[in-house]
Design a protein around this motif. Structure first.
Motif, PDB file in Angstrom:
ATOM      1  N   CYS A 241       0.854  -1.192   0.000  1.00 62.79           N
ATOM      2  CA  CYS A 241       0.000   0.000   0.000  1.00 62.79           C
ATOM      3  C   CYS A 241       0.891   1.244   0.000  1.00 62.79           C
ATOM      4  CB  CYS A 241      -0.886   0.011   1.234  1.00 62.79           C
ATOM      5  SG  CYS A 241      -1.767   1.576   1.474  1.00 62.79           S
ATOM      6  N   ILE A 242       0.698   2.119  -0.989  1.00 64.45           N
ATOM      7  CA  ILE A 242       1.483   3.352  -1.016  1.00 64.45           C
ATOM      8  C   ILE A 242       0.680   4.511  -0.436  1.00 64.45           C
ATOM      9  CG2 ILE A 242       3.001   2.677  -2.910  1.00 64.45           C
ATOM     10  CD1 ILE A 242       1.174   4.376  -4.755  1.00 64.45           C
ATOM     11  N   ARG A 243      -0.392   4.202   0.230  1.00 63.92           N
ATOM     12  CA  ARG A 243      -1.199   5.174   0.949  1.00 63.92           C
ATOM     13  C   ARG A 243      -1.666   6.320   0.038  1.00 63.92           C
ATOM     14  NH1 ARG A 243      -1.232   5.807   6.065  1.00 63.92           N
ATOM     15  NH2 ARG A 243      -0.874   8.024   5.791  1.00 63.92           N
ATOM     16  N   CYS A 244      -2.010   5.963  -1.185  1.00 62.65           N
ATOM     17  CA  CYS A 244      -2.372   7.008  -2.134  1.00 62.65           C
ATOM     18  C   CYS A 244      -3.756   7.578  -1.839  1.00 62.65           C
ATOM     19  CB  CYS A 244      -2.350   6.443  -3.542  1.00 62.65           C
ATOM     20  SG  CYS A 244      -3.609   5.181  -3.799  1.00 62.65           S
ATOM     21  N   GLY A 245      -4.547   6.851  -1.064  1.00 64.77           N
ATOM     22  CA  GLY A 245      -5.854   7.372  -0.691  1.00 64.77           C
ATOM     23  C   GLY A 245      -6.928   7.205  -1.746  1.00 64.77           C
ATOM     24  N   ARG A 246      -6.600   6.519  -2.849  1.00 62.55           N
ATOM     25  CA  ARG A 246      -7.613   6.356  -3.886  1.00 62.55           C
ATOM     26  C   ARG A 246      -8.780   5.520  -3.411  1.00 62.55           C
ATOM     27  NH1 ARG A 246      -4.737   6.326  -9.502  1.00 62.55           N
ATOM     28  NH2 ARG A 246      -3.095   7.749  -8.939  1.00 62.55           N
ATOM     29  N   CYS A 247      -8.479   4.459  -2.670  1.00 67.75           N
ATOM     30  CA  CYS A 247      -9.566   3.605  -2.180  1.00 67.75           C
ATOM     31  C   CYS A 247     -10.463   4.409  -1.250  1.00 67.75           C
ATOM     32  CB  CYS A 247      -8.995   2.379  -1.473  1.00 67.75           C
ATOM     33  SG  CYS A 247      -7.869   2.746  -0.123  1.00 67.75           S
TER      34      CYS A 247
ATOM     35  N   THR B 120      -8.310   0.763   3.153  1.00 73.73           N
ATOM     36  CA  THR B 120      -6.927   0.350   3.396  1.00 73.73           C
ATOM     37  C   THR B 120      -6.689   0.051   4.873  1.00 73.73           C
ATOM     38  OG1 THR B 120      -4.632   1.047   3.286  1.00 73.73           O
ATOM     39  CG2 THR B 120      -6.242   2.804   3.380  1.00 73.73           C
TER      40      THR B 120
ATOM     41  N   SER C  29      -9.702   0.541  -7.662  1.00 68.26           N
ATOM     42  CA  SER C  29      -8.908   1.753  -7.790  1.00 68.26           C
ATOM     43  C   SER C  29      -7.497   1.621  -7.226  1.00 68.26           C
ATOM     44  CB  SER C  29      -9.625   2.917  -7.098  1.00 68.26           C
ATOM     45  OG  SER C  29      -9.808   2.614  -5.742  1.00 68.26           O
ATOM     46  N   CYS C  30      -7.197   0.513  -6.582  1.00 64.70           N
ATOM     47  CA  CYS C  30      -5.904   0.428  -5.892  1.00 64.70           C
ATOM     48  C   CYS C  30      -4.738   0.202  -6.855  1.00 64.70           C
ATOM     49  CB  CYS C  30      -5.928  -0.707  -4.869  1.00 64.70           C
ATOM     50  SG  CYS C  30      -4.344  -0.903  -4.042  1.00 64.70           S
ATOM     51  N   PRO C  31      -3.774   1.124  -6.901  1.00 63.33           N
ATOM     52  CA  PRO C  31      -2.650   0.959  -7.819  1.00 63.33           C
ATOM     53  C   PRO C  31      -1.742  -0.205  -7.427  1.00 63.33           C
ATOM     54  CG  PRO C  31      -2.300   2.858  -6.409  1.00 63.33           C
ATOM     55  CD  PRO C  31      -3.697   2.376  -6.135  1.00 63.33           C
ATOM     56  N   ALA C  32      -1.788  -0.597  -6.165  1.00 68.02           N
ATOM     57  CA  ALA C  32      -0.951  -1.706  -5.726  1.00 68.02           C
ATOM     58  C   ALA C  32      -1.681  -3.036  -5.880  1.00 68.02           C
ATOM     59  CB  ALA C  32      -0.525  -1.495  -4.274  1.00 68.02           C
TER      60      ALA C  32
ATOM     61  N   ILE D 167      -4.110  -4.343  -4.342  1.00 66.02           N
ATOM     62  CA  ILE D 167      -4.384  -5.037  -3.088  1.00 66.02           C
ATOM     63  C   ILE D 167      -5.852  -5.483  -3.103  1.00 66.02           C
ATOM     64  CG2 ILE D 167      -4.480  -4.773  -0.570  1.00 66.02           C
ATOM     65  CD1 ILE D 167      -2.314  -2.614  -0.906  1.00 66.02           C
TER      66      ILE D 167
ATOM     67  N   LEU E 195      -8.638  -5.391  -1.669  1.00 66.06           N
ATOM     68  CA  LEU E 195      -9.193  -4.714  -0.495  1.00 66.06           C
ATOM     69  C   LEU E 195     -10.586  -5.222  -0.142  1.00 66.06           C
ATOM     70  CD1 LEU E 195      -7.990  -1.197  -1.533  1.00 66.06           C
ATOM     71  CD2 LEU E 195      -7.283  -2.384   0.533  1.00 66.06           C
TER      72      LEU E 195
HETATM   73  S1  SF4 Z   1      -5.742   2.458  -3.060  1.00 65.80           S
HETATM   74 FE1  SF4 Z   1      -4.328   0.817  -2.505  1.00 65.80          FE
HETATM   75  S2  SF4 Z   1      -2.349   1.821  -2.376  1.00 65.80           S
HETATM   76 FE2  SF4 Z   1      -3.879   3.435  -2.353  1.00 65.80          FE
HETATM   77  S3  SF4 Z   1      -4.270   3.802  -0.175  1.00 65.80           S
HETATM   78 FE3  SF4 Z   1      -5.785   2.328  -0.839  1.00 65.80          FE
HETATM   79  S4  SF4 Z   1      -4.831   0.358  -0.382  1.00 65.80           S
HETATM   80 FE4  SF4 Z   1      -3.214   1.848  -0.336  1.00 65.80          FE
END
Ligand code: SF4
Ligand code: SF4
Lengths: 332, 440
Positions: free
Chosen positions: B367-373, B384, B415-418, B420, B422
């Protein structure tokens, strides 16, 4: 045939950019700033950029080998850290300073915490501050810009922020020379770190990131806004002692910090409200450190301090869930 | 003049992929060699079989009796012979009891369906006709319709919302139904409104179906039924999000739409209600979209319940590439299938067939904590954070962060770029929280 069927659970679509694409886009967004720094500072700037980028990528590979982690350097995050670090160094940095900085950024700033996504502080800023404290002379030897083709050698000079600080400390007044040169500051025609010189180039890059929907407005706007408001208040109180908000905006790596360091996703809050608080905190601390702290430059320290506050901010800015009564919000 | 379309917080807009089938009129799917009619096609207790191997059944004949209030009966989709009553592959991924029927080709009703004028019946009688016809929510959830039509007296219903949003990519069955069979839908709406005693009726449609909006606007002119265009955003068709957009209020966490005096039914359900009451016909067929890049000729089909997917694929001209994934429902919330032997059930709003190239699988990263989710989540929870707690088995913390408010729309995973998983993690947390609650 049917043995090959995939039985994953929904959603079965995956959208938007991957982590690598995001990192790559941020690198692209920094290219104008890199180009401007090479234009104004010539080969030394190019050398610093190359050394830091390679240094960070190699340090990342070495760490991942040693710690037996998957080789994830291809995600681009190490190269990005390298470029950001270079943009935070003076053009005349010796080679060892660049390489040492790279190692500090990756090892101390990132890998000891577990690699990408787990570091609480922006790795490039960690390295910058470590270098600033350990090698103050090398870190504050600024070259005057010598645009490519001008045939001049690098000459040492002061940064506008440093000049301001010295003058205020010595005379209690702002130096005359600081009035009227905003246009040069905006284009990048001044002394400073590689990446703090051209607000224009950084804004270009930021525009690209907004267009790509990688940046949201929350942190940049609250950061810039609070700098303008807080610097503006001081300026209105005593314009002979405190520089104008415009001066704050265009000098000392503020633009670099606002658009590329404070917005580092890993080390800033995830909720929109948290981002606003984070941005305002950065702005407040930046101005206070610049005006009253021991260093002329406040952006790095401000962002690092707010990085430290991020977990706390995240904890107290959980949004109100859909259908949740306004009073029942108590996750903390 | 552009009016800002009504919508909800969060959500996203995945590529629609509807162009393949949006213009294709509904076709009748020919009967297959063999129908597999599961006894469990709804949320609630499965029906109890009341035929045996060797029996001859007629079209619309009762083959499974409802067991309990949250249950509906099951009917034969055509006339023919019962080959077996045995467990067969079911869209839920399990093998579940089903009546296997060999059509005799006559497609004959036992006794001809008896139409009634719903205006002469009392709400209880209407409700009973709807229940005995086996009507469930056709939007995908398959919740028995009569249950939703039986609000407790202390919760009067003033608003009936009709869900014509169809926000899942690829699916166009509801779109075609609205264009081609609006009369059925309107009859159904009239019946639903009478049962509930609702004053306001509103049909919500995503703005990407302007022809359906214009057509329903036209046929609803002079009636009290409103037609509302909604922002094109997934999951606009989720019940609570639809209510937020059209009524402007949020269903309380843990509550039901009826707490706000609102009931939502899908357009397909309204049409099935019309058949059940006005035509006297049980629910033995539905309109579904067969689509996806792996299919030669996508179609909107009227399919008898129990038709195996393999037959539908043949009707659609077969496959042009090797199959990698079969999905019943849309790509955002549908369920992946083990084989083409699975039958169409009442809740099958579409079937999506993907080839090797369309899997869009990506390796999971950190998780790069991008906040998209977080920004995408229509429930305004922190996917996240909840996923991180779920991985640590810290379910109390997951609950404190309101995991139970997740509607499992999948926006976060999408939407998660990693990459994950979720929603999978949040689902896991929800299951664990429920299990704990049961134990307490
Ligand atoms: S979208 Fe994925 S990478 Fe971005 S904050 Fe949420 S869990 Fe982390
Ligand atoms: S957490 Fe649940 S409600 Fe929120 S985006 Fe993910 S699946 Fe949808």
């Amino acid at each position: 045939m049917e043995r090959k069927l995939i039985l994953s659970s929904s959603p079965h679509l995956h959208g938007e950019q991957s982590t690598e694409q995001i990192m790559r886009a941020v690198i692209y967004a920094l290219l104008p700033a890199c180009a401007v720094s090479i234009y104004f500072f010539g080969l030394p700037a190019l050398r610093v950029l190359v050394l830091c980028t390679l240094g960070c990528v190699l340090a990342e590979i070495a760490c991942q080998r040693l710690m037996r982690r998957p080789a994830a350097w291809r995600d681009g995050s190490a190269a990005l850290t390298g470029i950001l670090l270079a943009l935070n160094l003076p053009p005349a940095s010796p080679w060892w300073l660049a390489l040492l900085g790279s190692a500090v950024a990756i090892v101390v700033g990132k890998q000891v915490y577990g690699g990408l996504g787990h570091n609480p502080f922006n790795p490039a800023l960690v390295a910058r501050v470590v270098l600033l404290i350990s090698f103050p002379v090398q870190m504050t030897t600024w070259s005057a810009p010598t645009p490519l083709g001008s045939g001049l050698d690098l000459v040492t000079t002061a940064t506008p922020l440093g000049e301001m600080k010295n003058a205020v400390m010595l005379t209690g007044r702002l130096p005359e020379a600081l009035q009227g040169s905003s246009w040069d500051y905006f284009l990048g025609n001044m002394g400073g770190c590689l990446g703090e010189v051209s607000a224009l180039a950084l804004l270009l890059g930021a525009a690209y990131l907004f267009w790509k929907r990688i940046l949201t407005w929350h942190i940049p706007l609250s950061y810039l806004g609070s700098v303008v408001v807080i610097a503006g208040i001081f300026w209105l109180v005593d314009p002979s002692r405190y520089p104008s908000p415009l001066f704050h905006l265009l000098t000392g790596g503020l633009m670099l910090g606002v658009f590329f360091m404070a917005t580092d996703m890993v080390t800033s809050p995830v909720t929109p409200r948290g981002m606003l608080i984070f941005g305002v905190g950065c702005g407040l601390l930046t101005v206070l450190i610049r005006l009253f702290g021991g260093y002329p430059e406040g952006v790095s320290f401000a962002i690092l301090l707010m990085n430290a506050a991020t977990p706390l901010i995240d904890r107290y800015t959980r949004p109100r869930a859909f259908g949740e009564a306004p009073s029942s919000k108590a996750a903390g | 003049m552009m009016r800002k379309l009504k919508t909800f917080r969060g959500g996203l807009h995945p590529p629609e992929h509807k162009e393949r089938t949006a213009r294709l009129p509904i076709e009748d799917c020919p009967l297959p060699e063999e129908l597999v009619i599961p006894l469990s096609q709804h949320i609630g207790a499965p029906a109890e079989v009341c035929v045996a191997k060797g029996d001859k059944v007629s079209r619309g004949q009762l083959i499974g009796r409802a067991r309990g209030f949250v249950s509906v009966p099951v009917h034969a989709s055509t006339s023919g012979e019962v080959l077996a009553v045995e467990p067969r592959p079911h869209p839920s991924g399990k093998w579940l009891p089903a009546v296997v029927l060999r059509p005799d080709g006559a497609d004959a009703w036992g006794e001809a369906p008896t139409p009634v004028d719903h205006r002469e019946l009392a709400p209880e009688q209407l409700r009973e006709l709807i229940r005995s016809a086996g009507v469930v929510g056709l939007g995908g959830a398959a919740f028995p319709t009569h249950v939703k039509l039986s609000p407790p007296p202390e919760k009067p219903i003033h608003t009936l919302l009709i869900n014509g949003v169809e926000c899942e990519p690829y699916l166009t069955a509801d779109h075609r139904l609205m264009l081609e069979e609006s009369a059925r839908i309107l009859t159904g709406i009239d019946i639903l409104r009478r049962v509930l005693g609702a004053r306001r009726v509103c049909i919500g449609i995503e703005a990407n179906k302007p022809d359906a909006i214009a057509h329903l606007d036209e046929v609803c002119r002079g009636t009290e039924v409103e037609v509302a265009a909604l922002a094109v955003k997934y999951p606009q068709g989720a019940e609570k999000q639809l209510i937020a957009a059209l009524v402007g209020r949020e269903v309380p966490s843990g509550g039901l739409p009826m707490d706000l005096g609102v009931v939502v039914h899908n357009v397909g359900t309204a049409a099935a209600v019309a058949d059940a009451v006005a035509q006297g016909m049980p629910l033995i067929e539905r309109v579904t979209t067969l689509t996806g890049p792996a299919l030669v000729q996508p179609k909107n089909l009227r399919v008898r319940i129990g038709t195996p997917l393999r037959h539908l694929v043949e009707v659609c001209g077969g496959l042009k590439v090797d199959l990698a994934k079969i999905i019943c429902g849309g790509p955002m919330m549908g369920a992946a299938q083990l084989s083409l032997e699975v039958p169409v059930v009442r809740g099958t709003s579409g079937v999506l067939l993907l080839g090797e190239d369309d899997k869009a699988a990506r390796a999971e990263g950190a998780c790069i904590r991008c906040g998209r989710c977080v920004r995408a989540c229509p429930s305004s929870i922190l996917p996240t954070t909840i996923a991180a707690y779920a991985r640590l088995d810290r379910f109390e913390d997951a609950e404190r962060f309101r995991a139970m408010d997740c509607i499992e729309c999948g926006c976060c995973s999408y939407s998660c770029p990693a990459a994950i998983p979720l929603v999978q993690a949040v689902r896991h947390a929800k299951a664990a929280i429920l299990a704990r609650r049961r134990k307490l």
